[in-house]
Each structure stands twice: as C-alpha cells, then as structure tokens.
Design a protein around this motif. Structure first.
Motif, PDB file in Angstrom:
ATOM      1  N   UNK A 150       0.820  -1.215   0.000  1.00  0.00           N
ATOM      2  CA  UNK A 150       0.000   0.000   0.000  1.00  0.00           C
ATOM      3  C   UNK A 150       0.851   1.261   0.000  1.00  0.00           C
ATOM      4  N   UNK A 151       2.125   1.119   0.400  1.00  0.00           N
ATOM      5  CA  UNK A 151       3.082   2.234   0.473  1.00  0.00           C
ATOM      6  C   UNK A 151       2.701   3.295   1.489  1.00  0.00           C
ATOM      7  N   UNK A 152       1.785   2.960   2.387  1.00  0.00           N
ATOM      8  CA  UNK A 152       1.410   3.908   3.433  1.00  0.00           C
ATOM      9  C   UNK A 152       2.619   4.252   4.301  1.00  0.00           C
ATOM     10  N   UNK A 153       3.492   3.295   4.523  1.00  0.00           N
ATOM     11  CA  UNK A 153       4.674   3.522   5.352  1.00  0.00           C
ATOM     12  C   UNK A 153       5.635   4.512   4.680  1.00  0.00           C
ATOM     13  N   UNK A 154       5.660   4.531   3.355  1.00  0.00           N
ATOM     14  CA  UNK A 154       6.489   5.517   2.660  1.00  0.00           C
ATOM     15  C   UNK A 154       5.883   6.909   2.815  1.00  0.00           C
ATOM     16  N   UNK A 155       4.575   7.000   2.657  1.00  0.00           N
ATOM     17  CA  UNK A 155       3.912   8.299   2.778  1.00  0.00           C
ATOM     18  C   UNK A 155       4.036   8.854   4.194  1.00  0.00           C
ATOM     19  N   UNK A 166      11.419   0.348   6.951  1.00  0.00           N
ATOM     20  CA  UNK A 166      11.189  -1.086   6.779  1.00  0.00           C
ATOM     21  C   UNK A 166      12.519  -1.804   6.924  1.00  0.00           C
ATOM     22  N   UNK A 167      12.540  -2.863   7.728  1.00  0.00           N
ATOM     23  CA  UNK A 167      13.723  -3.716   7.805  1.00  0.00           C
ATOM     24  C   UNK A 167      13.298  -5.147   7.528  1.00  0.00           C
ATOM     25  N   UNK A 184      12.910  10.260  10.430  1.00  0.00           N
ATOM     26  CA  UNK A 184      11.610  10.941  10.437  1.00  0.00           C
ATOM     27  C   UNK A 184      11.457  11.958   9.308  1.00  0.00           C
ATOM     28  N   UNK A 185      12.357  11.908   8.340  1.00  0.00           N
ATOM     29  CA  UNK A 185      12.256  12.789   7.170  1.00  0.00           C
ATOM     30  C   UNK A 185      12.052  11.991   5.894  1.00  0.00           C
ATOM     31  N   UNK A 186      12.677  10.833   5.817  1.00  0.00           N
ATOM     32  CA  UNK A 186      12.598   9.980   4.639  1.00  0.00           C
ATOM     33  C   UNK A 186      12.442   8.526   5.091  1.00  0.00           C
ATOM     34  N   UNK A 187      11.956   7.685   4.203  1.00  0.00           N
ATOM     35  CA  UNK A 187      11.813   6.267   4.519  1.00  0.00           C
ATOM     36  C   UNK A 187      13.072   5.517   4.100  1.00  0.00           C
ATOM     37  N   UNK A 229      14.764   1.390  13.736  1.00  0.00           N
ATOM     38  CA  UNK A 229      13.651   0.596  14.229  1.00  0.00           C
ATOM     39  C   UNK A 229      12.524   1.425  14.826  1.00  0.00           C
ATOM     40  N   UNK A 230      12.774   2.713  15.055  1.00  0.00           N
ATOM     41  CA  UNK A 230      11.703   3.552  15.562  1.00  0.00           C
ATOM     42  C   UNK A 230      10.683   3.782  14.443  1.00  0.00           C
ATOM     43  N   UNK A 231       9.428   3.472  14.693  1.00  0.00           N
ATOM     44  CA  UNK A 231       8.368   3.593  13.699  1.00  0.00           C
ATOM     45  C   UNK A 231       8.695   2.797  12.442  1.00  0.00           C
ATOM     46  N   UNK A 232       9.143   1.563  12.634  1.00  0.00           N
ATOM     47  CA  UNK A 232       9.526   0.714  11.508  1.00  0.00           C
ATOM     48  C   UNK A 232       8.687  -0.556  11.482  1.00  0.00           C
ATOM     49  N   UNK A 233       8.510  -1.082  10.282  1.00  0.00           N
ATOM     50  CA  UNK A 233       7.945  -2.423  10.109  1.00  0.00           C
ATOM     51  C   UNK A 233       9.110  -3.389   9.994  1.00  0.00           C
ATOM     52  N   UNK A 234       9.117  -4.417  10.823  1.00  0.00           N
ATOM     53  CA  UNK A 234      10.182  -5.421  10.806  1.00  0.00           C
ATOM     54  C   UNK A 234       9.606  -6.714  10.237  1.00  0.00           C
TER      55      UNK A 234
END
Length: 267
Positions: free
Chosen positions: A109-114, A119-120, A208-211, A241-246
C-alpha cells in the motif's frame, strides 16, 4: 432472359491524416507539448469525422499530454533509482514466502512511505528480501515517489567518495531528496569505524524525514559482527527501528529450490 445486377460496395479509402499547420506546429514545439503535437492531426481528423465537441477534442489532447509526461517522468525516476534488476510485487509468490499476506498488503500500500516510516527485512539469503525491496521500490516509483537503490557496499563507497573530496554533506543531502532509500545486503561485508560513522550520518539525516528500507541476513543482536563501534551501531538501530515495520523471512532459498527443481531433485 434478364440478368440480375450484382450489388457491389466500393471500399471507402481512409482519409489521409493532414499535417498541422506550420504556425501551430511551431507553437506546440515552443510550449513543449510534444504529445499534443504528435497526436493532434489524428485527433482532429477523428473529431471532424465523429463530430466531437470542442471540449472532447481538448480533453483528448490534454489527456494524451498528461499520460505521455507521466510515462516519461516514471521512466526517469526508474533510471535514477538504479535498480539492479526489474522485480515487481506481482511476480512475488507470497504464499510460498514466510511474509504474511496482511503484512505484504500493508507494505504494498506504500502507506509507510507516505508516513516516512522505515522497513527492515531480516532473513537468510534467498528468502525474498531483495525481491521484496525492489518490488516495493518499483511500486513506489510508479506511485510518483523518488527512490534510490543501493547495496550497502555501494552506498558506503559513495559516501567515502564524498568524504575524500570533502563533499559528503552534499552527497547525503542529495540522497535525502529521495522519498525512499533502499539499502540491500547490509552486513555482507564488515564496515570500518569511518564507514560506520558515514552510515550513521545518512540514517540520522533520514530519521523521520525519509523512509529507509533495509535488508540484512544478520539478526539485529548480531549487527556487531559488521558494525565495529557498539555505540554507533546502537544509535543506527535505534533510528532504524523507531516507527519501523520489521519483517523476518525464513525457509529454503528460492534459488536453491529452483536449482533442485531444474535438476529434478526431490524436495
């Protein structure tokens, strides 16, 4: 005896497509409306034949120009991203992977990029890490995002070149123009203290500026194997890892599985 005449229908020759007038062609060139200049003769002929309204003609020409520019911009972003191969999310076999469908759908969905999250992807070689990252990167490009792909070795080499000519700050600023920075194969080769510090500067700058999307075959607790300075390693992981999907991948290597199948081996 009277013969019955045979009805024949003459084939109607298609009308030739007229060229644009010279002054209109020059105007479209000057305005850099290449798609309109290319498609206008045929559109105008069709409009005349089918009695289109002026609004229909204008809409068709504008849509052609927008579609052409979108395609050109996408091609440019794909080139800048520098993916080593073209792997899409559609070609990823989710049921055969260890990535849950719900997780895959969220990533796609790319919501995490927006939302500028990270992502790790951690797991053994051949379990779909690179395919996942490249597929997500290509999807992000098509969604209008700016993406850069690196292996960890290439990224550190790029940063080292900036360090050598005292432009590393500018190099990092240029990299951070991308909405998504993909770093694959993290940990394949150990970094020295300088390389670790350079990696930290990029991670800290993106925080917190870029993915960031990272893939490694090393579990987090073993990142000390290739990051020599403990404090810096902890700082890198803290920001990653802060605000990341693992995502943890496992299972048999896809490449080994295909090799067995091509030889006819039993699983």
């Amino acid at each position: 005896m009277t013969s019955t005449p045979t009805n024949t229908t003459d084939a109607v020759a298609p009308q030739p497509v007229p060229d644009l007038s010279a002054d209109l062609d020059r105007g479209l060139r000057r305005l850099k409306l290449a798609a309109i200049r290319r498609t206008a003769p045929e559109v105008l002929l069709t409009a005349k034949t089918q009695r289109w309204t002026p609004e229909e003609v204008l809409r068709t020409l504008v849509e052609a120009e927008i579609a052409a520019r979108d395609a050109s911009n996408t091609a440019t972003r794909l080139k800048i991203a520098a993916f080593p191969v073209a792997k899409t999310l559609d070609s990823f076999d989710v049921p055969a992977s260890s990535i849950p469908q719900a997780t895959f759908d969220y990533l796609a969905s790319l919501e995490w990029v927006r939302s500028r999250a990270n992502l790790t992807v951690i797991g053994p070689p051949g379990t779909g890490k690179s395919h996942t990252l490249i597929g997500l990167g290509i999807a992000a490009v098509h969604a209008g995002h700016r993406v850069r792909y690196f292996t960890a070795a290439d990224l550190v080499e790029t940063l080292y070149r900036g360090l050598a000519d005292n432009t590393v700050g500018k190099v990092i600023d240029t990299l951070l123009r991308a909405d998504l920075i993909i770093v694959d194969e993290v940990g394949f080769a150990p970094l020295d203290d300088t390389g670790t510090q350079l990696l930290f500067r990029l991670v800290a700058g993106a925080y917190e500026r870029r993915s960031l999307a990272i893939a490694s075959h090393w579990p987090f607790e073993q990142w000390g194997r290739f990051l020599p300075e403990h404090t810096t390693a902890v700082s890198i992981l803290d920001r990653l890892l802060h605000q990341a999907t693992v995502v943890i991948t496992d299972g048999e290597s896809y490449r080994m599985r295909e090799a067995h199948q091509s030889r006819g081996d039993r699983p």
